[in-house]
Design an enzyme around this catalytic site. Structure first.
Site, PDB file in Angstrom:
ATOM      1  N   GLY A  44     135.320  20.646  64.213  1.00 23.81           N
ATOM      2  CA  GLY A  44     134.179  20.357  65.197  1.00 23.81           C
ATOM      3  C   GLY A  44     134.748  19.579  66.136  1.00 23.81           C
TER       4      GLY A  44
ATOM      5  N   ASN B 191     137.229  24.216  67.308  1.00 21.25           N
ATOM      6  CA  ASN B 191     135.674  24.143  67.728  1.00 21.25           C
ATOM      7  C   ASN B 191     135.156  25.519  68.217  1.00 21.25           C
ATOM      8  OD1 ASN B 191     133.413  22.549  68.138  1.00 21.25           O
ATOM      9  ND2 ASN B 191     133.230  22.988  70.412  1.00 21.25           N
TER      10      ASN B 191
ATOM     11  N   VAL C 134     134.716  28.217  62.197  1.00 16.67           N
ATOM     12  CA  VAL C 134     135.187  27.810  60.878  1.00 16.67           C
ATOM     13  C   VAL C 134     134.390  28.781  59.867  1.00 16.67           C
ATOM     14  CG1 VAL C 134     135.596  26.233  58.814  1.00 16.67           C
ATOM     15  CG2 VAL C 134     135.807  25.463  61.413  1.00 16.67           C
TER      16      VAL C 134
ATOM     17  N   GLU D 183     110.970  15.209  73.007  1.00 16.54           N
ATOM     18  CA  GLU D 183     111.850  15.233  74.229  1.00 16.54           C
ATOM     19  C   GLU D 183     111.681  16.560  75.085  1.00 16.54           C
ATOM     20  OE1 GLU D 183     115.805  13.532  73.178  1.00 16.54           O
ATOM     21  OE2 GLU D 183     114.886  11.751  74.111  1.00 16.54           O
TER      22      GLU D 183
ATOM     23  N   ASP E 125     126.693  14.481  61.492  1.00 16.89           N
ATOM     24  CA  ASP E 125     125.751  14.995  60.595  1.00 16.89           C
ATOM     25  C   ASP E 125     126.363  15.484  59.217  1.00 16.89           C
ATOM     26  OD1 ASP E 125     124.284  14.086  62.672  1.00 16.89           O
ATOM     27  OD2 ASP E 125     123.459  16.376  62.921  1.00 16.89           O
TER      28      ASP E 125
ATOM     29  N   GLN F  22     124.766   8.448  68.256  1.00 20.13           N
ATOM     30  CA  GLN F  22     125.435   6.988  68.394  1.00 20.13           C
ATOM     31  C   GLN F  22     126.235   6.723  67.035  1.00 20.13           C
ATOM     32  OE1 GLN F  22     122.889   3.576  68.145  1.00 20.13           O
ATOM     33  NE2 GLN F  22     121.037   4.736  67.939  1.00 20.13           N
TER      34      GLN F  22
ATOM     35  N   LYS G   3     117.866   5.244  78.976  1.00 23.65           N
ATOM     36  CA  LYS G   3     118.482   6.511  78.296  1.00 23.65           C
ATOM     37  C   LYS G   3     119.507   6.930  79.243  1.00 23.65           C
ATOM     38  CE  LYS G   3     117.468  10.407  76.192  1.00 23.65           C
ATOM     39  NZ  LYS G   3     117.679  11.072  74.656  1.00 23.65           N
TER      40      LYS G   3
HETATM   41  P1  NAD Z   1     113.365  15.287  62.678  1.00 25.99           P
HETATM   42  O1  NAD Z   1     113.825  15.671  61.120  1.00 25.99           O
HETATM   43  O2  NAD Z   1     113.594  13.971  63.198  1.00 25.99           O
HETATM   44  O3  NAD Z   1     112.023  15.707  63.050  1.00 25.99           O
HETATM   45  C1  NAD Z   1     111.427  16.821  62.819  1.00 25.99           C
HETATM   46  C2  NAD Z   1     109.912  16.617  62.708  1.00 25.99           C
HETATM   47  O4  NAD Z   1     109.025  18.164  62.101  1.00 25.99           O
HETATM   48  C3  NAD Z   1     109.370  15.734  61.606  1.00 25.99           C
HETATM   49  O5  NAD Z   1     108.347  14.798  62.376  1.00 25.99           O
HETATM   50  C4  NAD Z   1     108.518  16.762  60.563  1.00 25.99           C
HETATM   51  O6  NAD Z   1     107.421  16.034  59.987  1.00 25.99           O
HETATM   52  C5  NAD Z   1     108.340  18.007  61.294  1.00 25.99           C
HETATM   53  N1  NAD Z   1     108.015  18.955  60.444  1.00 25.99           N
HETATM   54  C6  NAD Z   1     108.692  19.293  59.536  1.00 25.99           C
HETATM   55  N2  NAD Z   1     108.333  20.465  58.857  1.00 25.99           N
HETATM   56  C7  NAD Z   1     107.134  20.827  59.431  1.00 25.99           C
HETATM   57  C8  NAD Z   1     106.289  21.886  59.469  1.00 25.99           C
HETATM   58  N3  NAD Z   1     106.238  23.007  58.328  1.00 25.99           N
HETATM   59  N4  NAD Z   1     105.208  22.117  60.356  1.00 25.99           N
HETATM   60  C9  NAD Z   1     105.198  21.093  61.419  1.00 25.99           C
HETATM   61  N5  NAD Z   1     106.149  20.002  61.444  1.00 25.99           N
HETATM   62  C10 NAD Z   1     107.031  19.980  60.604  1.00 25.99           C
HETATM   63  O7  NAD Z   1     114.232  16.424  63.566  1.00 25.99           O
HETATM   64  P2  NAD Z   1     114.803  16.473  64.825  1.00 25.99           P
HETATM   65  O8  NAD Z   1     113.583  15.705  65.818  1.00 25.99           O
HETATM   66  O9  NAD Z   1     115.546  17.620  65.319  1.00 25.99           O
HETATM   67  O10 NAD Z   1     116.037  14.996  64.905  1.00 25.99           O
HETATM   68  C11 NAD Z   1     117.004  15.151  63.867  1.00 25.99           C
HETATM   69  C12 NAD Z   1     117.789  13.938  64.042  1.00 25.99           C
HETATM   70  O11 NAD Z   1     118.431  13.925  65.593  1.00 25.99           O
HETATM   71  C13 NAD Z   1     117.092  12.565  63.818  1.00 25.99           C
HETATM   72  O12 NAD Z   1     117.967  11.634  63.161  1.00 25.99           O
HETATM   73  C14 NAD Z   1     116.855  12.153  65.149  1.00 25.99           C
HETATM   74  O13 NAD Z   1     116.786  10.597  65.372  1.00 25.99           O
HETATM   75  C15 NAD Z   1     118.150  12.628  66.041  1.00 25.99           C
HETATM   76  N6  NAD Z   1     117.940  12.802  67.347  1.00 25.99           N
HETATM   77  C16 NAD Z   1     117.637  11.837  68.317  1.00 25.99           C
HETATM   78  C17 NAD Z   1     117.487  11.960  69.698  1.00 25.99           C
HETATM   79  C18 NAD Z   1     117.359  10.713  70.532  1.00 25.99           C
HETATM   80  O14 NAD Z   1     117.953   9.640  70.122  1.00 25.99           O
HETATM   81  N7  NAD Z   1     116.779  10.744  71.646  1.00 25.99           N
HETATM   82  C19 NAD Z   1     116.797  13.124  70.050  1.00 25.99           C
HETATM   83  C20 NAD Z   1     116.778  14.043  69.291  1.00 25.99           C
HETATM   84  C21 NAD Z   1     117.482  14.243  68.020  1.00 25.99           C
END
Ligand code: NAD
Length: 392
Positions: A9, A36, A80, A168, A295, A312, A373
């Site tokens: 990866g 990758n 992979v 976002e 991850d 990060q 950001k």
């Molecule tokens: P997440 O798990 O953080 O959020 C998923 C959201 O979907 C949750 O709020 C959850 O309650 C909701 N959800 C789950 N099941 C559902 C359902 N059946 N119906 C409706 N809603 C539902 O996932 P993510 O946003 O993809 O983030 C993943 C990781 O990546 C996190 O750790 C996050 O901090 C990180 N991330 C960070 C950034 C940033 O720093 N700007 C940006 C993107 C992702």
């Protein structure tokens, strides 16, 4: 004899492991192979911009060959298929196999569908530049179709999940919609942009006053939030919510969460809910010749809670593992993982953002948050010597 390090990866963790290990081990001491599935390193924290056509692909997908130039790292572009840490063997999609003296697993995460019927088949995701391009092209096609058909499903865009990814993404889509709709002769008010969240609030990692700010900012640009309403079933373009209501949307992007890469669980490594357990040196708790980054690993903080799967953390893990590979192969003292949390930055489109910065969680909103950001992205690009991408 030269040792062989294989890194699976080239995301944040894998790339940083590869670049860092070369600071400590020369080619004669260790051969390094980086595997990758794509020929590019992708800045996945910026994918939402590509999904709305707000950035060029070259700005967020850098050719690995260029990033690794002069580093004496073998680059292997293949998927992979599987790996076994007991046999010390990796099988790739081109039917070749690799073996190693030390392995780094940085295979990221996969979208979690939580067993919701129809969800995987009938939604798009945002995990790669390929996915982002697909979302953008799909939205454009549906808007063009709506101009002809006036079918409301073509004018309905639904995001499932109000975490950072979903919010976002919805911010970028809201930003481009007035221009996109008008270019097809459509009144932007006719386009419905909705986000459904199972929990009581979006962005639960942020304090309430920033959540309110984010909600108000996005609602002002036409986003409708449905909170406390899990998606329960998807059939074609019909999305069922827990209260019995149905949303009919021809664009549905699922951002409801991530889970460990199944290959990690199947590899023989000790795992905790699908992510590899590691010690303070980021070494697998079951196999000392395997390090795990990003991850694919689960690392618990002093408060007993796992660190979130973020860029990060993956970046810092990669750098530590780069050094610890050297310590492992040359019998030196390991370094301990002590991550620095620089905060949470959520963009809300091109001109707005909310954030908590640093260990004190200092809140920021608006332009200062947007600039932070941007600065965090520039800092990373400078670190991997890819500032040239800012020219795109
Ligand atoms: P997440 O798990 O953080 O959020 C998923 C959201 O979907 C949750 O709020 C959850 O309650 C909701 N959800 C789950 N099941 C559902 C359902 N059946 N119906 C409706 N809603 C539902 O996932 P993510 O946003 O993809 O983030 C993943 C990781 O990546 C996190 O750790 C996050 O901090 C990180 N991330 C960070 C950034 C940033 O720093 N700007 C940006 C993107 C992702």
């Amino acid at each position: 004899m030269s040792k062989h390090i294989v890194i699976l990866g080239a995301g944040y963790g894998g790339l940083l492991s590869a670049l860092t290990v070369r600071k400590y081990l020369s080619k004669s001491e260790a051969e390094v192979t980086l595997v990758n599935q794509f020929p590019t390193h992708q800045i996945i924290t910026e994918l939402h911009r590509l999904a709305a056509g707000n950035i060029a692909e070259q700005a967020i997908a850098m050719p690995l060959q260029k990033l690794l130039k002069g580093k004496d790292i073998n680059l292997k572009i293949a998927k992979v298929e599987s790996f076994s840490v007991d046999k010390k063997e990796i099988t790739l999609s081109d039917y070749t196999t690799l073996t190693y003296d030390a392995l780094v697993v940085g295979l990221g995460s996969k979208t979690a569908y939580f067993g919701i019927p129809g969800l995987e088949e009938h939604s798009m995701v945002l995990k790669s530049t390929e996915d982002a391009n697909k979302i953008y092209n799909h939205i454009e096609e549906r808007i063009a179709e709506y101009a002809k058909s006036k079918n409301e499903a073509d004018a309905t865009i639904l995001i499932g999940g109000g975490g950072l990814t979903g919010v976002e993404l919805v911010g970028e889509i809201a930003d481009i919609m007035p221009k996109l709709a008008k270019s097809h002769g459509i009144d932007p008010q006719e386009i419905k942009i909705k986000l459904v969240e199972a929990g009581p609030k979006i962005l639960p990692v942020l304090p309430d006053h920033l959540i309110e700010r984010a909600t108000a900012s996005l609602e002002a640009r036409g986003v409708q939030f449905l909170t406390g309403l899990p998606v329960t079933n998807v059939a074609g373009n019909v999305i069922d919510l827990k209260d019995g209501q149905q949303i009919i949307a021809n664009t549905f992007v699922w951002t409801g969460g991530v889970q460990g890469n199944p290959l990690v669980g199947e590899s023989g490594l000790e795992v905790n809910r699908g992510r590899a357990s590691v010690n303070d040196h980021l070494q697998s708790t079951s196999h000392e010749d395997v390090f795990v980054v990003g991850d694919s690993a689960v690392y618990f903080g002093a408060d007993g809670r796992p660190y979130p799967p973020t860029a990060q953390i993956a970046w810092q893990m990669g750098e530590l593992v780069g050094y610890n590979l050297y310590a492992y192969l040359e019998n030196k003292t390991f370094e301990t993982f002590a991550p620095v949390n620089s905060g949470t930055l959520a963009s809300l489109g091109r001109k707005d953002a909310v954030a908590t910065i640093g260990a004190n969680n200092t809140p920021l909103k608006g332009l200062p948050a947007s600039l932070m950001k941007e600065a965090s992205n520039v800092r990373y690009l400078s670190h991997i010597k890819a500032l040239y991408t800012l020219a795109y």
